[in-house]
Design an enzyme around this catalytic site. Structure first.
Site, PDB file in Angstrom:
ATOM      1  NE  ARG A  18       2.727  -2.689  21.953  1.00 29.77           N
ATOM      2  CZ  ARG A  18       2.856  -2.288  20.839  1.00 29.77           C
ATOM      3  NH1 ARG A  18       2.112  -2.422  19.489  1.00 29.77           N
ATOM      4  NH2 ARG A  18       3.891  -1.347  20.598  1.00 29.77           N
ATOM      5  CB  SER A 106       2.776   2.056  23.171  1.00 29.21           C
ATOM      6  OG  SER A 106       3.347   3.287  22.537  1.00 29.21           O
ATOM      7  CG  HIS A 107       0.214   3.739  19.864  1.00 26.83           C
ATOM      8  ND1 HIS A 107       1.592   3.393  19.907  1.00 26.83           N
ATOM      9  CD2 HIS A 107      -0.183   3.081  18.613  1.00 26.83           C
ATOM     10  CE1 HIS A 107       1.732   2.427  18.906  1.00 26.83           C
ATOM     11  NE2 HIS A 107       0.686   2.346  18.203  1.00 26.83           N
ATOM     12  CE  LYS A 116       7.204   1.246  23.630  1.00 24.70           C
ATOM     13  NZ  LYS A 116       6.728   2.504  23.289  1.00 24.70           N
ATOM     14  CG  ASP A 240       2.670   7.635  22.221  1.00 20.71           C
ATOM     15  OD1 ASP A 240       3.307   8.329  23.128  1.00 20.71           O
ATOM     16  OD2 ASP A 240       3.003   6.379  21.936  1.00 20.71           O
ATOM     17  CG  ASP A 242       4.577   4.946  25.346  1.00 19.05           C
ATOM     18  OD1 ASP A 242       3.980   5.507  24.482  1.00 19.05           O
ATOM     19  OD2 ASP A 242       5.488   4.215  25.475  1.00 19.05           O
ATOM     20  CG  ASP A 244       7.297   6.185  22.945  1.00 22.80           C
ATOM     21  OD1 ASP A 244       6.050   6.506  22.442  1.00 22.80           O
ATOM     22  OD2 ASP A 244       7.526   5.014  22.933  1.00 22.80           O
ATOM     23  NE  ARG A 245       3.782   6.357  18.454  1.00 24.41           N
ATOM     24  CZ  ARG A 245       2.689   6.427  18.052  1.00 24.41           C
ATOM     25  NH1 ARG A 245       2.457   7.529  16.845  1.00 24.41           N
ATOM     26  NH2 ARG A 245       1.427   6.082  18.481  1.00 24.41           N
ATOM     27  CG  HIS A 327       8.922   7.008  18.063  1.00 24.66           C
ATOM     28  ND1 HIS A 327       9.029   6.648  19.321  1.00 24.66           N
ATOM     29  CD2 HIS A 327       7.875   6.278  17.473  1.00 24.66           C
ATOM     30  CE1 HIS A 327       8.065   5.582  19.509  1.00 24.66           C
ATOM     31  NE2 HIS A 327       7.814   5.267  18.248  1.00 24.66           N
TER      32      HIS A 327
HETATM   33 ZN   LIG Z   1       4.375   5.197  22.548  1.00 24.34          ZN
END
Ligand SMILES: [Zn+2]
Length: 461
Positions: A18, A106-107, A116, A240, A242, A244-245, A327
């Site tokens: 990232r 992501s966030h 990822k 979030d 993407d 995943d949270r 997560h």
């Molecule tokens: Zn995420």
């Protein structure tokens, strides 16, 4: 043939790659990620991987460069397109591919982006990611000409999510995707579920105009809390950037943190599978571990970090794991990766199958006072050393210390945690106690330990 490439060392991180687009992360880096991951896939006997992307403005160009790198290394690519990270995981776990790469920031802020990675249904992290840097620097890429195929899996993914919904009474639900990559999947999922659904920020927009898509920040949950109250919803669900949270709000407009709604999720699993191992990270409230034990499950405290939790979960054959950060990982009925949309389906199923509201469940949870996760700067060379010093002093003093990840010290009044972040030059602390005066004493204990190691405690200590 591709040339050797060196990455900015800050972008090869513990759990992902990232950086800041145009500063530490460029299209050349994406091409090199593709070429070096391609070499790893080929070495593992693989030939074909899935690639997905989030809705950031920089994602299409980074994806295009990534594909050049992969196909130039002889890897075939199945492009699954725009969607949340768990949709890419779904592709990597269910389609005939040898791995996957998600282009996502992501966030993080809009100008950040990254990757990822999954290899053979396992997170690719830690030393694996460092190895990509070594392969890129050596320029020893495999050479070939891979093909690119498009496959839209959004509908199939949403159908799979909805397949596990088991509700009896309709609920009113407010949903907030924060204009992140989960927006379209969230809209399609809500349309498949019974009840009344209020959608917020479901249009994917990489500028994140409404608020930042990070449900661990209370200010980002305000719009959802307001909607739940104004629309008299049973609960609110946020994702979030993407997907995943997950973030959760009860019918009274209160935020439930990961270690709180995990109690609700765990209860369903343990009722079906008495003695099941349920994993939560070291930041989680003692309440969660105690409650899992009380309901007849085996609580297991593990290191923070989604890749580490996923690996432990597979090792222990645990049906459910969760992190305070939101997560949530289901192996019960699902694939064991973190999918916030799937977690939402399971939470809604639980609530729509019983008569108790989430707010009532929240009110029944034991009352403790705790700090949020506190992150404060530390000199990089002191980061791990200082935590070690604190651990040694506490052990010499005979304290009850868990060494799973940093130090987590427990006494009759509560506990405190001090750990070194794997991703930033910060120490992470959290304190929890039975009441305010005990919290003050535990904070003072932690502050004294930090001072003995020459580190300024976080503000308010
Ligand atoms: Zn995420």
């Amino acid at each position: 043939m591709a040339r050797p490439h060196s990455f900015d060392p800050t972008i090869l991180r513990e759990y992902d790659i990232r950086g800041v687009v145009g500063q530490t992360l460029h299209e050349d880096d994406a091409r090199a990620v593709g070429a070096s991951f391609g070499a790893v896939v080929a070495e593992a006997g693989g030939k074909r991987i899935a690639v997905g992307r989030d809705g950031r403005l920089s994602s299409p160009k980074l994806e295009a460069a990534l594909l050049e790198g992969l196909t130039g290394a002889g890897i075939d690519v199945l492009r699954v397109g725009l969607g949340p990270t768990p949709m890419l995981y779904f592709a990597a776990y269910t389609l005939p591919v040898d791995g996957g790469i998600m282009v996502t920031g992501s966030h993080n802020p809009p100008d950040h982006n990254g990757f990822k990675l999954v290899l053979k249904k396992k997170s690719f992290f830690g030393a694996d990611i460092q190895r990509l840097g070594q392969i890129a620097a050596s320029g020893k890429f495999s050479v070939g000409q891979g093909k690119v195929e498009e496959k839209n899996i959004l509908e199939a993914y949403v159908a799979r999510l909805a397949q596990d919904y088991r509700g009896k009474r309709p609920l009113a639900v407010a949903w907030d995707a924060g204009n992140g990559a989960a927006g379209e999947a969230m809209k399609l999922l809500a349309a498949r579920l019974p009840g009344r659904h209020i959608l917020l920020n479901e249009v994917i927009d990489g500028r994140f105009p409404a608020h930042h898509p990070d449900p661990t920040e209370p200010k980002n949950m305000k719009q959802l809390q307001d909607a739940v109250l104004a629309q008299k919803c049973d609960l609110g669900i946020a994702f979030d950037g993407d997907g995943d949270r997950i973030g959760v709000v009860d019918g009274k407009g209160r935020i439930l943190w990961g270690d709180q709604f995990m109690i609700v999720l765990a209860r369903e699993i343990v009722a079906k599978q008495p003695g099941a191992t349920i994993i939560a990270d070291v930041k989680a409230s003692q309440t969660l571990f105690d409650e899992i034990g009380r309901m007849g499950g085996k609580p297991l405290m593990w290191k923070t970090g989604h890749s580490l939790i996923k690996a432990k979960m597979a090792e222990m054959k645990a049906p459910l794991a969760g992190e305070m950060s939101g997560h949530i990982f289901y192996a019960d009925g699902y694939y064991g990766y973190d999918d916030a949309l799937y977690a939402a389906v399971r939470l809604l199923s639980i609530l729509a199958s019983g008569n108790e509201s989430l707010a009532d469940m929240r009110d029944r949870m034991p009352n403790v006072v705790n700090t949020p996760e506190l992150r404060f700067p530390v000199a990089p060379e002191r980061k791990f050393k200082s935590v070690e010093e604190v651990r040694e002093r506490l052990k010499r003093a005979g304290a009850e210390v868990s060494e799973v990840d940093g130090v987590r010290v427990k006494n009759a009044e509560g506990w405190w945690l001090l750990r070194a972040s794997n991703t930033q030059d910060v120490l992470v602390a959290r304190v929890e106690a039975k009441d305010e005066s005990a919290l003050k004493r535990l904070k003072a204990e932690l502050a004294a330990q930090l001072q003995q190691s020459g580190i300024a405690p976080p503000p308010g200590f």
